[in-house]
Write a protein that holds these residues in place. Structure first.
Motif, PDB file in Angstrom:
ATOM      1  N   GLU A 112       0.827  -1.213   0.000  1.00 26.50           N
ATOM      2  CA  GLU A 112       0.000   0.000   0.000  1.00 26.50           C
ATOM      3  C   GLU A 112       0.857   1.257   0.000  1.00 26.50           C
ATOM      4  OE1 GLU A 112      -4.259  -0.124   2.080  1.00 26.50           O
ATOM      5  OE2 GLU A 112      -2.662  -0.808   3.402  1.00 26.50           O
ATOM      6  N   ASN A 113       1.778   1.323   0.947  1.00 25.34           N
ATOM      7  CA  ASN A 113       2.602   2.522   1.065  1.00 25.34           C
ATOM      8  C   ASN A 113       3.572   2.658  -0.104  1.00 25.34           C
ATOM      9  OD1 ASN A 113       1.419   3.398   3.468  1.00 25.34           O
ATOM     10  ND2 ASN A 113       2.750   2.109   4.701  1.00 25.34           N
ATOM     11  N   ALA A 114       4.043   1.524  -0.629  1.00 23.37           N
ATOM     12  CA  ALA A 114       4.912   1.584  -1.802  1.00 23.37           C
ATOM     13  C   ALA A 114       4.155   2.152  -2.992  1.00 23.37           C
ATOM     14  CB  ALA A 114       5.443   0.189  -2.138  1.00 23.37           C
ATOM     15  N   LEU A 115       2.893   1.746  -3.176  1.00 24.32           N
ATOM     16  CA  LEU A 115       2.091   2.276  -4.278  1.00 24.32           C
ATOM     17  C   LEU A 115       1.821   3.765  -4.083  1.00 24.32           C
ATOM     18  CD1 LEU A 115       0.557   1.751  -6.900  1.00 24.32           C
ATOM     19  CD2 LEU A 115      -1.463   1.176  -5.519  1.00 24.32           C
ATOM     20  N   LEU A 116       1.571   4.175  -2.842  1.00 22.25           N
ATOM     21  CA  LEU A 116       1.374   5.600  -2.564  1.00 22.25           C
ATOM     22  C   LEU A 116       2.620   6.385  -2.920  1.00 22.25           C
ATOM     23  CD1 LEU A 116      -0.140   8.006  -1.324  1.00 22.25           C
ATOM     24  CD2 LEU A 116       0.742   7.303   0.918  1.00 22.25           C
ATOM     25  N   TYR A 117       3.788   5.904  -2.487  1.00 25.16           N
ATOM     26  CA  TYR A 117       5.034   6.617  -2.779  1.00 25.16           C
ATOM     27  C   TYR A 117       5.302   6.626  -4.289  1.00 25.16           C
ATOM     28  CZ  TYR A 117       9.706   8.474  -1.953  1.00 25.16           C
ATOM     29  OH  TYR A 117      10.815   9.287  -1.942  1.00 25.16           O
ATOM     30  N   ASP A 118       5.094   5.483  -4.949  1.00 26.63           N
ATOM     31  CA  ASP A 118       5.281   5.413  -6.403  1.00 26.63           C
ATOM     32  C   ASP A 118       4.399   6.432  -7.123  1.00 26.63           C
ATOM     33  OD1 ASP A 118       6.969   3.286  -5.942  1.00 26.63           O
ATOM     34  OD2 ASP A 118       5.470   1.757  -6.440  1.00 26.63           O
ATOM     35  N   GLU A 127       7.896  14.277  -1.726  1.00 26.66           N
ATOM     36  CA  GLU A 127       8.188  14.903  -0.431  1.00 26.66           C
ATOM     37  C   GLU A 127       6.934  15.028   0.438  1.00 26.66           C
ATOM     38  OE1 GLU A 127       6.594  18.109  -2.964  1.00 26.66           O
ATOM     39  OE2 GLU A 127       8.067  16.499  -3.270  1.00 26.66           O
ATOM     40  N   ARG A 128       5.781  14.821  -0.164  1.00 24.23           N
ATOM     41  CA  ARG A 128       4.525  14.901   0.585  1.00 24.23           C
ATOM     42  C   ARG A 128       4.041  13.522   1.035  1.00 24.23           C
ATOM     43  NH1 ARG A 128       2.016  19.662   0.511  1.00 24.23           N
ATOM     44  NH2 ARG A 128      -0.091  18.813   0.722  1.00 24.23           N
ATOM     45  N   PHE A 129       4.927  12.539   1.000  1.00 27.46           N
ATOM     46  CA  PHE A 129       4.540  11.179   1.366  1.00 27.46           C
ATOM     47  C   PHE A 129       4.019  11.097   2.802  1.00 27.46           C
ATOM     48  CE2 PHE A 129       5.915   7.029   3.203  1.00 27.46           C
ATOM     49  CZ  PHE A 129       5.055   6.210   2.502  1.00 27.46           C
ATOM     50  N   ASP A 130       4.783  11.618   3.776  1.00 25.70           N
ATOM     51  CA  ASP A 130       4.317  11.524   5.156  1.00 25.70           C
ATOM     52  C   ASP A 130       3.115  12.423   5.403  1.00 25.70           C
ATOM     53  OD1 ASP A 130       5.751  13.861   5.052  1.00 25.70           O
ATOM     54  OD2 ASP A 130       7.126  13.377   6.681  1.00 25.70           O
ATOM     55  N   TRP A 131       2.950  13.483   4.593  1.00 24.73           N
ATOM     56  CA  TRP A 131       1.742  14.324   4.673  1.00 24.73           C
ATOM     57  C   TRP A 131       0.514  13.479   4.342  1.00 24.73           C
ATOM     58  CZ3 TRP A 131      -2.253  15.941   1.497  1.00 24.73           C
ATOM     59  CH2 TRP A 131      -2.957  17.077   1.878  1.00 24.73           C
ATOM     60  N   HIS A 132       0.612  12.697   3.266  1.00 25.16           N
ATOM     61  CA  HIS A 132      -0.500  11.818   2.896  1.00 25.16           C
ATOM     62  C   HIS A 132      -0.665  10.674   3.893  1.00 25.16           C
ATOM     63  CE1 HIS A 132      -2.015  13.361  -0.939  1.00 25.16           C
ATOM     64  NE2 HIS A 132      -0.776  13.695  -1.234  1.00 25.16           N
ATOM     65  N   LEU A 133       0.445  10.164   4.430  1.00 22.81           N
ATOM     66  CA  LEU A 133       0.337   9.117   5.449  1.00 22.81           C
ATOM     67  C   LEU A 133      -0.483   9.603   6.636  1.00 22.81           C
ATOM     68  CD1 LEU A 133       3.823   7.367   5.802  1.00 22.81           C
ATOM     69  CD2 LEU A 133       1.720   6.406   4.888  1.00 22.81           C
ATOM     70  N   ALA A 264      -0.150  16.405  12.347  1.00 20.76           N
ATOM     71  CA  ALA A 264       0.946  17.315  12.699  1.00 20.76           C
ATOM     72  C   ALA A 264       2.318  16.737  12.400  1.00 20.76           C
ATOM     73  CB  ALA A 264       0.858  17.689  14.175  1.00 20.76           C
ATOM     74  N   ALA A 265       2.421  15.418  12.181  1.00 22.49           N
ATOM     75  CA  ALA A 265       3.729  14.775  12.024  1.00 22.49           C
ATOM     76  C   ALA A 265       4.544  15.394  10.901  1.00 22.49           C
ATOM     77  CB  ALA A 265       3.536  13.272  11.781  1.00 22.49           C
ATOM     78  N   HIS A 266       3.907  15.685   9.760  1.00 23.68           N
ATOM     79  CA  HIS A 266       4.614  16.236   8.595  1.00 23.68           C
ATOM     80  C   HIS A 266       5.240  17.587   8.928  1.00 23.68           C
ATOM     81  CE1 HIS A 266       5.483  17.134   4.391  1.00 23.68           C
ATOM     82  NE2 HIS A 266       4.882  18.295   4.550  1.00 23.68           N
ATOM     83  N   ALA A 267       4.470  18.459   9.600  1.00 24.79           N
ATOM     84  CA  ALA A 267       4.982  19.790   9.939  1.00 24.79           C
ATOM     85  C   ALA A 267       6.038  19.721  11.037  1.00 24.79           C
ATOM     86  CB  ALA A 267       3.829  20.688  10.368  1.00 24.79           C
ATOM     87  N   LEU A 268       5.823  18.891  12.039  1.00 23.67           N
ATOM     88  CA  LEU A 268       6.758  18.808  13.163  1.00 23.67           C
ATOM     89  C   LEU A 268       8.114  18.240  12.763  1.00 23.67           C
ATOM     90  CD1 LEU A 268       4.380  17.576  16.010  1.00 23.67           C
ATOM     91  CD2 LEU A 268       5.453  19.826  15.802  1.00 23.67           C
ATOM     92  N   ARG A 269       8.113  17.278  11.846  1.00 23.12           N
ATOM     93  CA  ARG A 269       9.404  16.663  11.488  1.00 23.12           C
ATOM     94  C   ARG A 269      10.254  17.629  10.664  1.00 23.12           C
ATOM     95  NH1 ARG A 269      10.603  15.907   5.795  1.00 23.12           N
ATOM     96  NH2 ARG A 269       8.639  15.480   4.744  1.00 23.12           N
ATOM     97  N   LYS A 270       9.660  18.712  10.145  1.00 25.37           N
ATOM     98  CA  LYS A 270      10.452  19.737   9.461  1.00 25.37           C
ATOM     99  C   LYS A 270      11.178  20.633  10.450  1.00 25.37           C
ATOM    100  CE  LYS A 270       7.795  20.098   5.157  1.00 25.37           C
ATOM    101  NZ  LYS A 270       7.031  20.994   4.269  1.00 25.37           N
ATOM    102  N   ARG A 271      10.666  20.681  11.679  1.00 25.48           N
ATOM    103  CA  ARG A 271      11.258  21.562  12.689  1.00 25.48           C
ATOM    104  C   ARG A 271      12.095  20.800  13.711  1.00 25.48           C
ATOM    105  NH1 ARG A 271       7.081  25.805  15.045  1.00 25.48           N
ATOM    106  NH2 ARG A 271       9.093  26.609  15.762  1.00 25.48           N
ATOM    107  N   PHE A 272      11.758  19.532  13.909  1.00 23.74           N
ATOM    108  CA  PHE A 272      12.465  18.732  14.903  1.00 23.74           C
ATOM    109  C   PHE A 272      12.901  17.407  14.294  1.00 23.74           C
ATOM    110  CE2 PHE A 272       9.138  21.210  17.028  1.00 23.74           C
ATOM    111  CZ  PHE A 272       9.900  21.985  17.896  1.00 23.74           C
TER     112      PHE A 272
END
Length: 388
Positions: A112-118, A127-133, A264-272
């Motif tokens: 599933e996640n491989a198809l999403l990333y592909d 770069e928006r992979f974890d945003w969609h996750l 929030a994970a996508h935004a937070l991992r850009k700062r921390f």
């Protein structure tokens, strides 16, 4: 065009695959059919064992024959599980159902996640992979919330089996949607890149990335603890003297509170750093879990909610880290390796948790999970002290 459609279809599959009214009364239904806490833990171990056997082969297949066939098969097996559970009345029937669920989860794991990333890579938006996750996790939580509310209401007035029939229907809709997916990348060439070569490359990848492995282990331990809490919160509420009429509301709350962290994970991992975020998740969540073990009442039930609130960002953080570094040729294989380790640790943790919860109390079992969650932090600390 296929890439854009894949993303939309994956959201639809996530919704219907998660619309499972059976979850809100699962432990009660199993107990009604004669399944004890130890029996449930044994089925969890069976789940982990089947996953161990099938994880890597399924990931290798997803990288060789395509993501779509594995996703179709995975959703089908989940439907078979519900079909068996509707009529199950012995341990071995429940065990068979869980074996199908494990096989389905193994086929879905990575694919599933491989198809999403592909699909995102085809649109130059990887770069928006974890945003969609995070948003896919939010969709699952909303779907589970709606299912919990309706399932709890139905359980008050209808036989518990009705919830399982509705879950089977929802899974069938997800199964139909899987046929709309399309693979978007060139698959591994059978001649130039053997199956054993895929496995060897995956192992070499993790050896080269010790920092990533540490992050994955942080996510695995807190993810396991959250998983067991989500499995047994119903029995905890019974021990706390909280009535069945509150189950649907409580289940809805523990689902909804996981959404903020996922988003929030996508935004937070850009700062921390991901490692720092996961460390905070573990320390705050474990404190709440320990509190719930000492206060088996409404306050302890509230602490469980806080623990799951902290754990909500775990999946986007660790899978985002993995897929950012992954090679397309072994993308699904790498996530399958991560899931394999998860289920190997699940067997160890499940054995300890099941024994303690059965011989003592469920609350003491939660205490064990809290201690287990901080193991990677303690190992890291001891290594740093030895280096000094």
């Amino acid at each position: 065009m296929n890439a854009k459609r894949n993303i939309k279809v994956l959201y639809g599959i996530s919704f219907f695959f998660s619309f499972i009214p059976a979850y809100v009364i699962e432990r009660l239904f199993w107990e009604m059919r004669g399944m004890s806490v130890l029996d449930v833990v044994l089925t969890e171990i069976i789940f982990g064992a089947v996953m161990l056997l099938m994880e890597v082969p399924s990931g290798v297949l997803a990288d060789r024959i395509g993501r779509k066939p594995l996703i179709i098969t995975g959703v089908l097996f989940e439907g078979i599980m519900f079909a068996i559970l509707i009529f199950a009345d012995s341990f071995w029937q429940f065990a068979l159902a869980i074996a199908f669920a494990a096989a389905g989860a193994a086929f879905l794991s990575g694919a599933e996640n491989a198809l999403l990333y592909d699909s995102l890579a085809a649109l130059n938006k990887e770069e928006r992979f974890d945003w969609h996750l995070g948003r896919l996790q939010a969709v699952r939580m909303v779907s589970l919330f709606i299912a919990a509310m309706s399932g709890s209401f139905l359980a008050l007035y209808m036989p518990l089996e009705i919830n399982y029939w509705l879950s089977l229907i929802s899974t069938f809709i997800a199964f139909i949607l899987t046929f709309l997916l399309r693979d978007t990348v060139h698959l591994v060439d059978d001649v130039t890149y053997s199956m054993s070569g895929q496995v060897t490359q995956a192992i070499s990848f993790f050896k080269r990335e010790p920092a990533l492995v540490y992050v994955l282990f942080l996510g695995i331990t807190v993810g396991l603890a959250a998983g067991f809490v989500e499995e047994f919160w119903q029995l905890y509420l019974v021990d706390a003297g909280i009535g069945l009429s509150f189950f649907g509301l409580y289940y809805g709350v523990i689902l909804v509170v996981q959404i903020p962290g996922a988003l929030a994970a996508h935004a937070l991992r850009k700062r921390f750093r991901r490692k720092s975020l996961l460390t905070v998740v573990i320390l705050t969540g474990v404190s709440a879990l320990i509190f719930s073990a000492f206060q088996v009442n409404w306050l302890g039930a509230a602490a469980i909610i806080f623990f799951l609130l902290a754990a909500g960002m775990t999946e986007p953080l660790i899978l985002g880290a993995l897929h950012e570094k992954a090679d397309n040729r072994i993308r699904a294989t790498l996530e399958s390796f991560q899931s394999l380790v998860f289920n190997a640790v699940l067997i160890i943790a499940g054995t300890g948790f099941g024994y303690i919860a059965t011989q003592f109390t469920l609350a003491k079992g939660f205490m064990f999970l809290a201690v287990f969650s901080v193991v990677p932090l303690l190992v890291k600390m001891l290594r740093q002290l030895n280096d000094e």
